[in-house]
Design a protein around this motif. Sequence first.
Motif, PDB file in Angstrom:
ATOM      1  N   TYR A  55     117.149  64.485  48.798  1.00 59.46           N
ATOM      2  CA  TYR A  55     118.246  63.513  48.908  1.00 59.46           C
ATOM      3  C   TYR A  55     117.707  62.094  49.062  1.00 59.46           C
ATOM      4  O   TYR A  55     118.207  61.150  48.426  1.00 59.46           O
ATOM      5  CB  TYR A  55     119.114  63.890  50.110  1.00 59.46           C
ATOM      6  CG  TYR A  55     120.245  62.925  50.387  1.00 59.46           C
ATOM      7  CD1 TYR A  55     121.318  62.815  49.511  1.00 59.46           C
ATOM      8  CD2 TYR A  55     120.238  62.127  51.536  1.00 59.46           C
ATOM      9  CE1 TYR A  55     122.348  61.928  49.769  1.00 59.46           C
ATOM     10  CE2 TYR A  55     121.273  61.243  51.795  1.00 59.46           C
ATOM     11  CZ  TYR A  55     122.323  61.142  50.909  1.00 59.46           C
ATOM     12  OH  TYR A  55     123.342  60.274  51.166  1.00 59.46           O
ATOM     13  N   ASN A  59     118.007  58.974  46.176  1.00 56.84           N
ATOM     14  CA  ASN A  59     118.645  57.703  46.505  1.00 56.84           C
ATOM     15  C   ASN A  59     117.656  56.547  46.497  1.00 56.84           C
ATOM     16  O   ASN A  59     118.044  55.412  46.206  1.00 56.84           O
ATOM     17  CB  ASN A  59     119.342  57.805  47.866  1.00 56.84           C
ATOM     18  CG  ASN A  59     120.720  58.414  47.756  1.00 56.84           C
ATOM     19  OD1 ASN A  59     121.627  57.829  47.163  1.00 56.84           O
ATOM     20  ND2 ASN A  59     120.892  59.612  48.290  1.00 56.84           N
ATOM     21  N   ASN A  84     127.583  59.253  46.248  1.00 57.68           N
ATOM     22  CA  ASN A  84     127.280  59.685  47.608  1.00 57.68           C
ATOM     23  C   ASN A  84     128.540  60.075  48.367  1.00 57.68           C
ATOM     24  O   ASN A  84     128.568  61.088  49.057  1.00 57.68           O
ATOM     25  CB  ASN A  84     126.543  58.566  48.364  1.00 57.68           C
ATOM     26  CG  ASN A  84     125.040  58.617  48.150  1.00 57.68           C
ATOM     27  OD1 ASN A  84     124.330  59.345  48.815  1.00 57.68           O
ATOM     28  ND2 ASN A  84     124.567  57.841  47.179  1.00 57.68           N
ATOM     29  N   VAL A  88     128.683  63.975  48.530  1.00 59.67           N
ATOM     30  CA  VAL A  88     128.129  64.340  49.838  1.00 59.67           C
ATOM     31  C   VAL A  88     129.184  64.272  50.933  1.00 59.67           C
ATOM     32  O   VAL A  88     129.472  65.261  51.610  1.00 59.67           O
ATOM     33  CB  VAL A  88     126.935  63.423  50.190  1.00 59.67           C
ATOM     34  CG1 VAL A  88     126.397  63.766  51.567  1.00 59.67           C
ATOM     35  CG2 VAL A  88     125.839  63.549  49.145  1.00 59.67           C
ATOM     36  N   VAL A 117     124.688  59.104  55.118  1.00 60.87           N
ATOM     37  CA  VAL A 117     125.340  58.566  53.926  1.00 60.87           C
ATOM     38  C   VAL A 117     125.686  57.089  54.138  1.00 60.87           C
ATOM     39  O   VAL A 117     125.530  56.266  53.229  1.00 60.87           O
ATOM     40  CB  VAL A 117     126.613  59.373  53.587  1.00 60.87           C
ATOM     41  CG1 VAL A 117     127.460  58.627  52.557  1.00 60.87           C
ATOM     42  CG2 VAL A 117     126.244  60.741  53.050  1.00 60.87           C
ATOM     43  N   VAL A 120     122.596  55.097  53.609  1.00 63.84           N
ATOM     44  CA  VAL A 120     122.285  55.011  52.175  1.00 63.84           C
ATOM     45  C   VAL A 120     123.156  53.949  51.512  1.00 63.84           C
ATOM     46  O   VAL A 120     122.682  53.142  50.707  1.00 63.84           O
ATOM     47  CB  VAL A 120     122.497  56.387  51.498  1.00 63.84           C
ATOM     48  CG1 VAL A 120     122.508  56.246  49.978  1.00 63.84           C
ATOM     49  CG2 VAL A 120     121.405  57.360  51.920  1.00 63.84           C
ATOM     50  N   ILE A 121     124.436  53.934  51.854  1.00 66.11           N
ATOM     51  CA  ILE A 121     125.359  52.949  51.288  1.00 66.11           C
ATOM     52  C   ILE A 121     124.942  51.529  51.679  1.00 66.11           C
ATOM     53  O   ILE A 121     124.958  50.607  50.857  1.00 66.11           O
ATOM     54  CB  ILE A 121     126.801  53.235  51.754  1.00 66.11           C
ATOM     55  CG1 ILE A 121     127.310  54.520  51.095  1.00 66.11           C
ATOM     56  CG2 ILE A 121     127.724  52.066  51.418  1.00 66.11           C
ATOM     57  CD1 ILE A 121     128.648  54.992  51.621  1.00 66.11           C
ATOM     58  N   TYR A 124     122.172  50.402  49.506  1.00 66.30           N
ATOM     59  CA  TYR A 124     122.629  50.028  48.163  1.00 66.30           C
ATOM     60  C   TYR A 124     123.275  48.641  48.175  1.00 66.30           C
ATOM     61  O   TYR A 124     123.100  47.864  47.233  1.00 66.30           O
ATOM     62  CB  TYR A 124     123.623  51.062  47.627  1.00 66.30           C
ATOM     63  CG  TYR A 124     122.962  52.277  47.004  1.00 66.30           C
ATOM     64  CD1 TYR A 124     122.075  52.127  45.941  1.00 66.30           C
ATOM     65  CD2 TYR A 124     123.234  53.560  47.459  1.00 66.30           C
ATOM     66  CE1 TYR A 124     121.464  53.230  45.362  1.00 66.30           C
ATOM     67  CE2 TYR A 124     122.633  54.667  46.894  1.00 66.30           C
ATOM     68  CZ  TYR A 124     121.749  54.499  45.845  1.00 66.30           C
ATOM     69  OH  TYR A 124     121.141  55.593  45.268  1.00 66.30           O
TER      70      TYR A 124
END
Length: 383
Positions: A55, A59, A84, A88, A117, A120-121, A124
Motif C-alpha cells: 500500500y 501510493n 484511496n 480503501v 488514508v 496519504v491524502i 497527495y
Amino acid sequence: MFYMNMNAIVAMAGMIAVLMLTRKWANNKRILMIVFSLFFLLFFSKKLCVFYTVYTLINYGGFVYLCRTAVWRKATFIFAIAANVAGVFLGVRLFVMDIFHHPLFDTIIYLGLIYNVLKVIDAYYFAYFFGKEGEVPAIDYGNYILFIPTFTSGPILKFRDFMADTKQPYRVDSALFEASVKRIILGMFKKMVVVTWMTGIFNEVLKQDLHTHQSLFLMVWFYAIIYFDFSGYSDIAIGFGRLMGYTVPENFKKPLLSPSMTQFWRNWHATLGDFFRDHIFMFFSRKAPSRWVASMLSVVIMVSIGIWHGFTWLYLFYGLYHGIILAVENLLKLTTVNKKKVSKTYFYMRCLITQALVTFSVIIYSSNYETVFRIYKGLFHFA
C-alpha cells in the motif's frame, strides 16, 4: 491497540534506547525507524506487514508521479484521492459492517487504515500544490505512513511537519525525556485504570430501567469515558512519538473550556477537525468564503467527520447535528469568544451551553442503536 500489548510497549521502549545510543549517527532516526516499523508490523502480523508495504509503495509511486507530472495534474490528484477513499476507506467501513467480504482480507488488514488514508491524502495535497519541490525520498515517505506511535488511532500527522522533523537530527534531552515519560504514564493510567473503572459503572447503570436522571447521568458519564479513553491514547502516542524524535501534535486542547461549538472542534480531536477543515476548505474555497458558504462547508465537514466514524444513520445524524450548530454559530457571528473582553459569568455560561450540546450527542459514539435509543427514551421517563 498496540498500547494494550506489553510486547509492543517493550519494543517501542527498546527502539527509543537504540535511538539514544546512536544519536551521533546523523541519519539514525530516518533509517532505524523504517526498519523498526517494518519489523514491528511483521511480528504483529505478516499479512499486515505485506499489505502496508504494498500500500505504501503504490501510493509513493502516485505521490512521485504527481510531484513530477505537468500533464493532467488535477485529474491525477483527484483520481489518487478517490482511489484511496473508494477502494480503501469505503472498503474498510463496508467490511466492518459485514456488507463486504473477501477471503483475501480480514480485520487485521484494516488496523489503522482509516487514519493512514488521511495521511496519504495529505501527502497527495502536498505533492499537488508543491510539485517537484515537494518530492521526498521513499524512506521518509515510508516513515510517515508507517510511524508506529500514531499508527492505529492518530493523532493525525501533517506531511509537511513530519518532513520538517525528519530533517532534524535526533535530539531528546533530559527535560523532554522526563516530560514524555510522564505523559505516557498519565495516558496509560487514563486508559487502564480510569476508563476500565468508569466503563464498569456505565454498564451497571445501563442494565437498570432508565429514567430521566439515569439517562442524564449515562450521557455525562459516557462523555467522560470517551474523553479519558481517547485523550489517554493521545497522551501515550505523543509521549512515544516525541521520544522517537518527532513532534506529535496535541489532540486535546482543554475542550471543556470551549465557549462555542466551533472552538470545541478546534480543541477536541483537533488533528481530525484540522484535517477536514484544511482539505475541504482548500479544495472548495481557495479564497476567503462568504459567511453562507463557510456555514454550508461546516455542514459538509461535520457530515464527513460523522461518516468517517461509520456508515450508519447514527453517525450521519451526529454529523448533521454538529454541522447545523456550527453553521448557526457562523451565521450569527458566535464562533469565538474573547475571554478577556467578556465577563467570567458570560464566558463560563457559554462553555456550559457548549458542553450541554456536546453531551446530548456524544452517546452516539457507542455505535449501538439499542443503547442510544434506550438512553434518549429514558430522558422522557420522568416517573
